[in-house]
Motif scaffolding. Structure first.
Motif, PDB file in Angstrom:
ATOM      1  N   ILE A  64       0.851  -1.196   0.000  1.00  0.00           N
ATOM      2  CA  ILE A  64       0.000   0.000   0.000  1.00  0.00           C
ATOM      3  C   ILE A  64       0.885   1.244   0.000  1.00  0.00           C
ATOM      4  N   ASN A  65       0.535   2.213  -0.838  1.00  0.00           N
ATOM      5  CA  ASN A  65       1.286   3.465  -0.936  1.00  0.00           C
ATOM      6  C   ASN A  65       1.087   4.280   0.348  1.00  0.00           C
ATOM      7  N   PRO A  66       2.143   4.528   1.124  1.00  0.00           N
ATOM      8  CA  PRO A  66       1.984   5.255   2.396  1.00  0.00           C
ATOM      9  C   PRO A  66       1.429   6.663   2.224  1.00  0.00           C
ATOM     10  N   LYS A  67       1.626   7.270   1.024  1.00  0.00           N
ATOM     11  CA  LYS A  67       1.102   8.613   0.788  1.00  0.00           C
ATOM     12  C   LYS A  67      -0.411   8.606   0.594  1.00  0.00           C
ATOM     13  N   ARG A  68      -0.994   7.421   0.409  1.00  0.00           N
ATOM     14  CA  ARG A  68      -2.435   7.308   0.202  1.00  0.00           C
ATOM     15  C   ARG A  68      -3.089   6.517   1.337  1.00  0.00           C
ATOM     16  N   LEU A  69      -2.470   6.604   2.503  1.00  0.00           N
ATOM     17  CA  LEU A  69      -2.955   5.913   3.699  1.00  0.00           C
ATOM     18  C   LEU A  69      -3.104   6.923   4.825  1.00  0.00           C
ATOM     19  N   ARG A  70      -4.253   6.916   5.493  1.00  0.00           N
ATOM     20  CA  ARG A  70      -4.456   7.810   6.638  1.00  0.00           C
ATOM     21  C   ARG A  70      -5.242   7.079   7.713  1.00  0.00           C
ATOM     22  N   PHE A  71      -5.171   7.592   8.936  1.00  0.00           N
ATOM     23  CA  PHE A  71      -5.939   7.041  10.055  1.00  0.00           C
ATOM     24  C   PHE A  71      -6.938   8.104  10.511  1.00  0.00           C
ATOM     25  N   ARG A  72      -8.222   7.780  10.349  1.00  0.00           N
ATOM     26  CA  ARG A  72      -9.290   8.736  10.665  1.00  0.00           C
ATOM     27  C   ARG A  72     -10.029   8.295  11.924  1.00  0.00           C
ATOM     28  N   GLN A  73     -10.157   9.224  12.871  1.00  0.00           N
ATOM     29  CA  GLN A  73     -10.848   8.931  14.125  1.00  0.00           C
ATOM     30  C   GLN A  73     -12.356   9.072  13.941  1.00  0.00           C
ATOM     31  N   HIS A  74     -13.112   8.137  14.533  1.00  0.00           N
ATOM     32  CA  HIS A  74     -14.564   8.215  14.460  1.00  0.00           C
ATOM     33  C   HIS A  74     -15.082   9.395  15.273  1.00  0.00           C
TER      34      HIS A  74
END
Length: 651
Positions: A343-353
């Protein structure tokens, strides 16, 4: 030295990728010759191998490295389990119906697609629109068309805020958005009705009589919780520990139109990490606290923004953005796993609910979202489920799902203890004896001390079930006693990472796909060796019998080295054979030519650069084994083998 390659010479073309995946049978609609059923897919040979390799790497990365206890629990689940867990009442999405055609749409997806189309039309009207994507007329997706209409700046901002906060809206609020912004069914332009909840579980029955209702599980988690006592015993009664499971789950999605990103049957990987609620530290957190993640916390979203912050997980936990070390540890480990499989790290994020979208059991939750042609898609959820599940199942069944922990230092306490003379109590108070015992038993320390003082004076009056009862020292005595507690009993909390492998697989395919700069028709899947369906392609240059012993020898040696290889002895050109396997993501190819027969040499080709090296058969096998196992990279391989000049060294 490896040559430079330009993977972005041509813009990403989803139509070309889908054509490749269909042509090479990575996956296809299930029951296709019967017309198919939305949201159900079959995996072909390369797709099955790719998913198996992803799950095998998941097992190594999580189960093996963190000493987790692996489970395999049943899919069919009795209804009382999900009634207790809250799924029967709350595992639902909001749907709306077309008021004329009766078409059913998921409410939040409808709002998102319509507003995004309007914003795209605004950008086009302002001259800011990107080039329109090509469409395959044979496989057009149901997508809202954008119309070039410029919006007021205030309206643009309003739409952007709505989209940033979309997951936080309740059903009634989604209905209000549809009315306020005239959001209609894009296929018919008809109005939609008020949002209604739709439970996503598939109902069934167990046994021939239908008297035992059940459900196909929508997650594997309940199997972990119901086996908690056995797991705890297996782990010698100690926490923290984690259980893990890979298995099939089922969700009756309202309108599955996004390929593998929204399906009704899928493979999950779930971890339940049981931890002391008073101590959510993690013993390995120091190993990952330096890892920087792209974080989108709830406060940013509530303010109408989707801007991420680059922050180390150590700082995020220290600042209270991520609730605790154990949750932070798993976020970092999830990040490492996804990047490791490609997975491309530039297209990965962690979103909080945000608060309103939080699952009914969660106290904090983060999604690993991966960007793809459909936007940002949740592929992993990581929730702090607190003690919810174990507590409700224990209350329903009467089975204590708790940890009993020996204390290093016993806790000594003193408290007032009431003691009744039951023989005298029954004779004196008759039927009121029980209510009196209950009333006194429910008193706190201060009330007992007050009652003790009154009894010392001779008489005491209490209220029991509306009656005033007089007590004497002959009926009740209250004494101060010392207690020594050497065992602590508690219900553990649960941190749960939950992986959707189908979504991960599809986004990985998108991230890996590109077309060669000199020929847009030559597609390539740059899958990392660790997950590639086939690691090495064996290509004999000729079909003559003299090549057969060499092919068998190379194939056997690769197999003994644990390298999955495939022989392509078709009568097409070697270039076409390599191009075909570039589409399958095969990272390396070895070619046996007439020099191989004479000199026992072999060439090694790398997929992305198409560079070739040459060496003895044994040397090439040793190098390709190290490449596949991750011991060396291609640049290091170039130091161990000579470059191939394209000329066969034959007499």
């Amino acid at each position: 030295m490896s040559k430079e390659i330009n993977k972005t010479a041509h813009p990403f073309d989803k139509t070309r990728l889908e054509a490749l995946l269909n042509r090479r049978f990575f996956y296809a609609p299930a029951f296709e010759i019967y017309g198919g059923v939305a949201g159900l897919y079959d995996y072909g040979p390369p797709g099955s191998s790719l998913q198996a390799n992803i799950t095998a790497e998941w097992r190594k990365h999580f189960i093996v490295e963190d000493h987790m206890l692996e489970l395999d629990t049943t899919i069919m689940t009795p209804a009382p389990v999900f009634e207790t867990s809250g799924h029967v009442a709350r595992f639902a999405d909001w749907m709306v119906k077309d008021t004329k055609s009766g078409d059913v749409l998921r409410a939040d997806h409808l709002v998102k697609s319509v507003l995004e189309a309007r914003l795209a039309g605004d950008r086009e009207a302002r001259g800011l629109a990107a080039q329109p994507q090509k469409e395959d007329d044979k496989k057009k997706k149901k997508k809202v068309k954008s119309v070039a209409v410029q919006l007021a700046d205030e309206k643009v901002r309003e739409y952007e805020v709505i989209l940033a906060q979309l997951d936080n809206y309740s059903g009634p609020e989604l209905g209000e958005l549809c009315r306020k912004h005239d959001i209609r069914n894009p296929d018919t332009d008809n109005e939609v009705g008020e949002p209604q909840q739709f439970n996503l579980m598939f109902a069934s029955s167990i046994g021939p009589t239908g008297q035992h209702p059940g459900f196909l599980r929508p997650e594997t988690a309940q199997g972990h919780f119901l086996n908690f006592s056995r797991l705890l015993e297996f782990n010698n009664g100690r926490v923290p520990f984690a259980s893990a499971q890979i298995g099939r789950s089922f969700r009756n999605e309202i309108s599955p139109r996004a390929g593998l990103l929204r399906v009704r049957e899928f493979t999950m990987g779930e971890i339940e990490h049981f931890v002391d609620p008073a101590d959510k530290r993690h013993e390995r957190f120091h190993e990952v606290r330096h890892i920087v993640l792209s974080l989108l916390d709830r406060h940013v979203q509530i303010n109408g923004s989707t801007e991420v912050t680059q922050m180390s997980i150590g700082d995020a936990v220290d600042k209270g953005i991520v609730a605790n070390e154990t949750l932070g540890y798993f976020l970092a480990r999830i990040n490492l796993f996804l990047i490791n499989i490609g997975i491309n790290p530039k297209r990965l994020r962690f979103r909080q609910h945000m608060a309103n979208e939080m699952a009914h059991y969660a106290t904090d939750c983060w999604d690993a979202e991966i960007e793809n042609s459909s936007g940002w898609t949740e592929c992993v959820g990581c929730a702090d489920r607190a003690a919810y599940d174990l507590s409700v199942h224990s209350a329903r069944t009467g089975h204590p799902l708790v940890v009993r922990q020996a204390l290093k230092e016993p806790i000594v306490t003193e408290k007032e203890v009431p003691e009744f003379n039951k023989k005298t109590l029954g004779k004196t108070l008759g039927r009121d004896a029980g209510s009196v015992q209950k009333a006194v038993g429910e008193m706190d320390e201060a009330q007992l001390l007050k009652l003790k003082g009154e009894l010392a004076q001779g008489l005491a009056k209490i209220s029991a079930e509306g009656k005033e009862i007089t007590l004497t020292p002959e009926l009740l005595t209250i004494e101060r006693k010392t207690f020594k507690q050497s065992i602590r009993e508690f219900t553990p909390n649960v941190i749960e990472p939950s992986f959707g492998f189908g979504r991960i697989l599809y986004t990985l395919l998108e991230h890996s796909f590109w077309c060669r700069e000199q020929d847009v028709e030559r597609g390539v899947l740059s899958l990392p060796p660790v997950v590639a369906p086939t690691k090495v392609l064996i290509v004999p240059l000729s079909a003559k019998e003299e090549f057969d012993p060499l092919v068998r020898d190379v194939s056997t040696k690769l197999r003994k080295a644990g390298i999955f290889s495939r022989v392509d002895d078709s009568n097409t050109s070697i270039g076409k054979r390599y191009a075909r396997n570039d589409e399958l993501g095969t990272p390396f190819g070895v070619t046996l030519d007439f020099a191989s027969v004479q000199n026992r040499t072999m060439t090694l080709r790398e997929r992305d650069t198409t560079e070739q090296l040459i060496g003895s058969i044994d040397d090439v096998i040793a190098v390709v084994t190290d490449l596949v196992q991750g011991g060396i990279n291609w640049a290091e391989a170039c130091q161990r083998l000579a470059a191939y000049d394209g000329v066969q060294a034959v007499d």
